[in-house]
Write a protein that holds these residues in place. Structure first.
Motif, PDB file in Angstrom:
ATOM      1  N   ILE A 169       0.813  -1.208   0.000  1.00  0.00           N
ATOM      2  CA  ILE A 169       0.000   0.000   0.000  1.00  0.00           C
ATOM      3  C   ILE A 169       0.849   1.262   0.000  1.00  0.00           C
ATOM      4  O   ILE A 169       0.509   2.254  -0.655  1.00  0.00           O
ATOM      5  CB  ILE A 169      -0.988  -0.014   1.189  1.00  0.00           C
ATOM      6  N   SER A 170       1.975   1.255   0.703  1.00  0.00           N
ATOM      7  CA  SER A 170       2.808   2.465   0.737  1.00  0.00           C
ATOM      8  C   SER A 170       3.396   2.774  -0.630  1.00  0.00           C
ATOM      9  O   SER A 170       3.485   3.937  -1.038  1.00  0.00           O
ATOM     10  CB  SER A 170       3.928   2.314   1.777  1.00  0.00           C
ATOM     11  N   ASP A 171       3.799   1.731  -1.362  1.00  0.00           N
ATOM     12  CA  ASP A 171       4.319   1.950  -2.712  1.00  0.00           C
ATOM     13  C   ASP A 171       3.243   2.555  -3.612  1.00  0.00           C
ATOM     14  O   ASP A 171       3.537   3.405  -4.458  1.00  0.00           O
ATOM     15  CB  ASP A 171       4.809   0.627  -3.291  1.00  0.00           C
ATOM     16  N   MET A 172       1.994   2.123  -3.418  1.00  0.00           N
ATOM     17  CA  MET A 172       0.889   2.696  -4.183  1.00  0.00           C
ATOM     18  C   MET A 172       0.687   4.157  -3.832  1.00  0.00           C
ATOM     19  O   MET A 172       0.515   5.009  -4.709  1.00  0.00           O
ATOM     20  CB  MET A 172      -0.388   1.901  -3.911  1.00  0.00           C
ATOM     21  N   LEU A 173       0.721   4.473  -2.548  1.00  0.00           N
ATOM     22  CA  LEU A 173       0.488   5.845  -2.110  1.00  0.00           C
ATOM     23  C   LEU A 173       1.590   6.783  -2.591  1.00  0.00           C
ATOM     24  O   LEU A 173       1.350   7.970  -2.827  1.00  0.00           O
ATOM     25  CB  LEU A 173       0.381   5.896  -0.579  1.00  0.00           C
ATOM     26  N   ALA A 174       2.793   6.253  -2.744  1.00  0.00           N
ATOM     27  CA  ALA A 174       3.900   7.089  -3.201  1.00  0.00           C
ATOM     28  C   ALA A 174       3.695   7.582  -4.631  1.00  0.00           C
ATOM     29  O   ALA A 174       4.295   8.581  -5.044  1.00  0.00           O
ATOM     30  CB  ALA A 174       5.212   6.312  -3.105  1.00  0.00           C
ATOM     31  N   LEU A 175       2.845   6.918  -5.400  1.00  0.00           N
ATOM     32  CA  LEU A 175       2.578   7.323  -6.777  1.00  0.00           C
ATOM     33  C   LEU A 175       1.643   8.524  -6.869  1.00  0.00           C
ATOM     34  O   LEU A 175       1.538   9.146  -7.929  1.00  0.00           O
ATOM     35  CB  LEU A 175       1.972   6.146  -7.556  1.00  0.00           C
ATOM     36  N   LEU A 176       0.975   8.842  -5.774  1.00  0.00           N
ATOM     37  CA  LEU A 176      -0.017   9.916  -5.798  1.00  0.00           C
ATOM     38  C   LEU A 176       0.653  11.279  -5.660  1.00  0.00           C
ATOM     39  O   LEU A 176       1.578  11.464  -4.868  1.00  0.00           O
ATOM     40  CB  LEU A 176      -1.024   9.712  -4.668  1.00  0.00           C
ATOM     41  N   ASP A 177       0.153  12.249  -6.415  1.00  0.00           N
ATOM     42  CA  ASP A 177       0.733  13.596  -6.378  1.00  0.00           C
ATOM     43  C   ASP A 177       0.546  14.272  -5.027  1.00  0.00           C
ATOM     44  O   ASP A 177       1.300  15.181  -4.679  1.00  0.00           O
ATOM     45  CB  ASP A 177       0.110  14.458  -7.472  1.00  0.00           C
ATOM     46  N   GLY A 178      -0.464  13.842  -4.262  1.00  0.00           N
ATOM     47  CA  GLY A 178      -0.747  14.501  -2.993  1.00  0.00           C
ATOM     48  C   GLY A 178       0.161  14.105  -1.847  1.00  0.00           C
ATOM     49  O   GLY A 178       0.145  14.746  -0.793  1.00  0.00           O
ATOM     50  N   THR A 179       0.963  13.054  -2.024  1.00  0.00           N
ATOM     51  CA  THR A 179       1.866  12.642  -0.945  1.00  0.00           C
ATOM     52  C   THR A 179       3.212  13.326  -1.099  1.00  0.00           C
ATOM     53  O   THR A 179       3.753  13.427  -2.200  1.00  0.00           O
ATOM     54  CB  THR A 179       2.064  11.119  -0.939  1.00  0.00           C
ATOM     55  N   CYS A 180       3.752  13.794   0.024  1.00  0.00           N
ATOM     56  CA  CYS A 180       5.061  14.440   0.001  1.00  0.00           C
ATOM     57  C   CYS A 180       6.133  13.568   0.635  1.00  0.00           C
ATOM     58  O   CYS A 180       7.324  13.724   0.345  1.00  0.00           O
ATOM     59  CB  CYS A 180       5.015  15.789   0.715  1.00  0.00           C
ATOM     60  N   LEU A 181       5.722  12.652   1.516  1.00  0.00           N
ATOM     61  CA  LEU A 181       6.669  11.757   2.181  1.00  0.00           C
ATOM     62  C   LEU A 181       6.006  10.402   2.368  1.00  0.00           C
ATOM     63  O   LEU A 181       4.916  10.308   2.941  1.00  0.00           O
ATOM     64  CB  LEU A 181       7.099  12.320   3.539  1.00  0.00           C
ATOM     65  N   VAL A 182       6.652   9.363   1.871  1.00  0.00           N
ATOM     66  CA  VAL A 182       6.231   7.988   2.128  1.00  0.00           C
ATOM     67  C   VAL A 182       7.490   7.229   2.531  1.00  0.00           C
ATOM     68  O   VAL A 182       8.410   7.073   1.723  1.00  0.00           O
ATOM     69  CB  VAL A 182       5.578   7.324   0.901  1.00  0.00           C
ATOM     70  N   THR A 183       7.542   6.793   3.769  1.00  0.00           N
ATOM     71  CA  THR A 183       8.742   6.142   4.275  1.00  0.00           C
ATOM     72  C   THR A 183       8.369   4.882   5.030  1.00  0.00           C
ATOM     73  O   THR A 183       7.301   4.805   5.632  1.00  0.00           O
ATOM     74  CB  THR A 183       9.544   7.109   5.174  1.00  0.00           C
ATOM     75  N   ARG A 184       9.254   3.893   4.971  1.00  0.00           N
ATOM     76  CA  ARG A 184       9.008   2.613   5.639  1.00  0.00           C
ATOM     77  C   ARG A 184      10.105   2.412   6.677  1.00  0.00           C
ATOM     78  O   ARG A 184      11.279   2.369   6.341  1.00  0.00           O
ATOM     79  CB  ARG A 184       8.989   1.478   4.618  1.00  0.00           C
ATOM     80  N   GLN A 185       9.698   2.267   7.936  1.00  0.00           N
ATOM     81  CA  GLN A 185      10.632   2.181   9.040  1.00  0.00           C
ATOM     82  C   GLN A 185      10.333   0.944   9.890  1.00  0.00           C
ATOM     83  O   GLN A 185       9.394   0.199   9.625  1.00  0.00           O
ATOM     84  CB  GLN A 185      10.554   3.451   9.894  1.00  0.00           C
ATOM     85  N   SER A 186      11.133   0.750  10.933  1.00  0.00           N
ATOM     86  CA  SER A 186      10.897  -0.324  11.896  1.00  0.00           C
ATOM     87  C   SER A 186      11.438   0.137  13.252  1.00  0.00           C
ATOM     88  O   SER A 186      12.088   1.179  13.347  1.00  0.00           O
ATOM     89  CB  SER A 186      11.591  -1.620  11.470  1.00  0.00           C
ATOM     90  N   VAL A 187      11.167  -0.650  14.289  1.00  0.00           N
ATOM     91  CA  VAL A 187      11.642  -0.305  15.638  1.00  0.00           C
ATOM     92  C   VAL A 187      12.249  -1.534  16.317  1.00  0.00           C
ATOM     93  O   VAL A 187      12.216  -1.663  17.532  1.00  0.00           O
ATOM     94  CB  VAL A 187      10.506   0.288  16.508  1.00  0.00           C
ATOM     95  N   HIS A 188      12.823  -2.430  15.530  1.00  0.00           N
ATOM     96  CA  HIS A 188      13.314  -3.693  16.093  1.00  0.00           C
ATOM     97  C   HIS A 188      14.736  -3.593  16.629  1.00  0.00           C
ATOM     98  O   HIS A 188      15.207  -4.505  17.310  1.00  0.00           O
ATOM     99  CB  HIS A 188      13.222  -4.799  15.046  1.00  0.00           C
ATOM    100  N   THR A 189      15.436  -2.512  16.340  1.00  0.00           N
ATOM    101  CA  THR A 189      16.774  -2.269  16.887  1.00  0.00           C
ATOM    102  C   THR A 189      16.871  -0.808  17.310  1.00  0.00           C
ATOM    103  O   THR A 189      16.061   0.031  16.886  1.00  0.00           O
ATOM    104  CB  THR A 189      17.884  -2.558  15.857  1.00  0.00           C
ATOM    105  N   ALA A 190      17.904  -0.499  18.111  1.00  0.00           N
ATOM    106  CA  ALA A 190      18.093   0.882  18.560  1.00  0.00           C
ATOM    107  C   ALA A 190      18.348   1.818  17.381  1.00  0.00           C
ATOM    108  O   ALA A 190      17.829   2.941  17.326  1.00  0.00           O
ATOM    109  CB  ALA A 190      19.250   0.950  19.562  1.00  0.00           C
ATOM    110  N   ALA A 191      19.143   1.363  16.421  1.00  0.00           N
ATOM    111  CA  ALA A 191      19.427   2.196  15.251  1.00  0.00           C
ATOM    112  C   ALA A 191      18.158   2.457  14.451  1.00  0.00           C
ATOM    113  O   ALA A 191      17.933   3.574  13.960  1.00  0.00           O
ATOM    114  CB  ALA A 191      20.479   1.518  14.373  1.00  0.00           C
ATOM    115  N   ALA A 192      17.328   1.434  14.320  1.00  0.00           N
ATOM    116  CA  ALA A 192      16.073   1.601  13.589  1.00  0.00           C
ATOM    117  C   ALA A 192      15.151   2.580  14.307  1.00  0.00           C
ATOM    118  O   ALA A 192      14.458   3.380  13.665  1.00  0.00           O
ATOM    119  CB  ALA A 192      15.380   0.253  13.422  1.00  0.00           C
TER     120      ALA A 192
END
Length: 253
Positions: A169-192
């Motif tokens: 779904i995020s890849d789909m949303l990134a195609l839309l002109d109305g989105t300015c930021l689409v990012t995929r993150q995680s919280v499984h490590t301190a660096a993440a």
């Protein structure tokens, strides 16, 4: 700092954010929700937006965010959080408005609301917790469930010929002109966690600057739904979720 200098507890900055209350969290051990809550609270505090932030929580595990973060909340019907957030932000443009949604909510019953809000470029933040399963209601297959991944409704694994492909779904949303930021993150490590907090902050700044819709997806674990202990679920996340949902910026304007 000198080599033998003693670090005093009062000088540590690892405490609980002020916006997180003392309610005991109900989330299962190893769940990503608690860490994401903490990051949202920290960003809101650091931006000084405690009194002007409105969170929209719908149905599923994500709904309980209102019980732990002391900001203004509105509970939306299943999948309708982006529509409610649109109304709040248009009525009160000075507010910082965000939704907090799981994959069963955002990418299933709420697909239309999500796509159209993003396509309109509503100045909101969509926080998307993707653990590829319906965690609250019994571990059923979600739109984001991986190919071959077993759930209570596909015990032998997701079958493309029967169930179709997982929805990026995020890849789909990134195609839309109305989105300015689409990012995929995680919280499984301190660096993440550090990287995720940085992108959350940018998303909220975008919303207040009127740049359009920002989506922050968290590729997350569901130890209970996946039926494995927390440490194993983190390893499974890296080995199986990341190849299909790779962390990083998909769109960053």
């Amino acid at each position: 700092m000198e080599q033998n200098e003693i670090i005093k507890p009062e000088n540590l900055v690892c405490g609980k954010p002020r916006l997180m209350n003392d309610n005991a969290m109900h989330y299962c051990p190893g769940c990503s929700h608690g860490v994401i809550h903490k990051l949202i609270a920290e960003v809101i505090e650091e931006m000084g937006m405690e009194e002007t932030t409105v969170g929209i929580s719908p149905v599923g595990c994500a709904v309980f965010a209102y019980n732990y973060l002391d900001i203004d909340w509105i509970e939306a019907a299943h999948g309708r959080a982006p529509a409610v957030a649109t109304a709040v932000k248009r009525l009160y443009p000075q507010k910082m408005v965000f939704t907090y949604q799981g994959d069963g909510d955002l990418a299933a019953i709420g697909t239309a609301e999500t796509i159209h809000a993003a396509n309109r470029g509503e100045n909101i933040v969509i926080v998307f917790v993707n653990n590829a399963i319906y965690g609250m209601t019994g571990g059923q297959m979600a739109p984001t469930t991986l190919i071959g991944m077993p759930t209570s409704t596909c015990p032998h694994g997701r079958d493309v010929s029967l169930n179709g492909y997982p929805l990026k779904i995020s890849d789909m949303l990134a195609l839309l002109d109305g989105t300015c930021l689409v990012t995929r993150q995680s919280v499984h490590t301190a660096a993440a966690v550090r990287k995720a907090k940085k992108m959350l902050r940018k998303a909220f700044e975008n919303a207040m600057a009127g740049k359009g819709t920002s989506i922050v997806e968290f590729v997350s674990t569901c130890a209970s739904g996946w039926k494995m202990p927390p440490d194993a679920s983190n390893r499974w996340l890296e080995a199986n979720m990341f190849p299909f949902y790779p962390p990083g910026d998909i769109k960053n304007n």
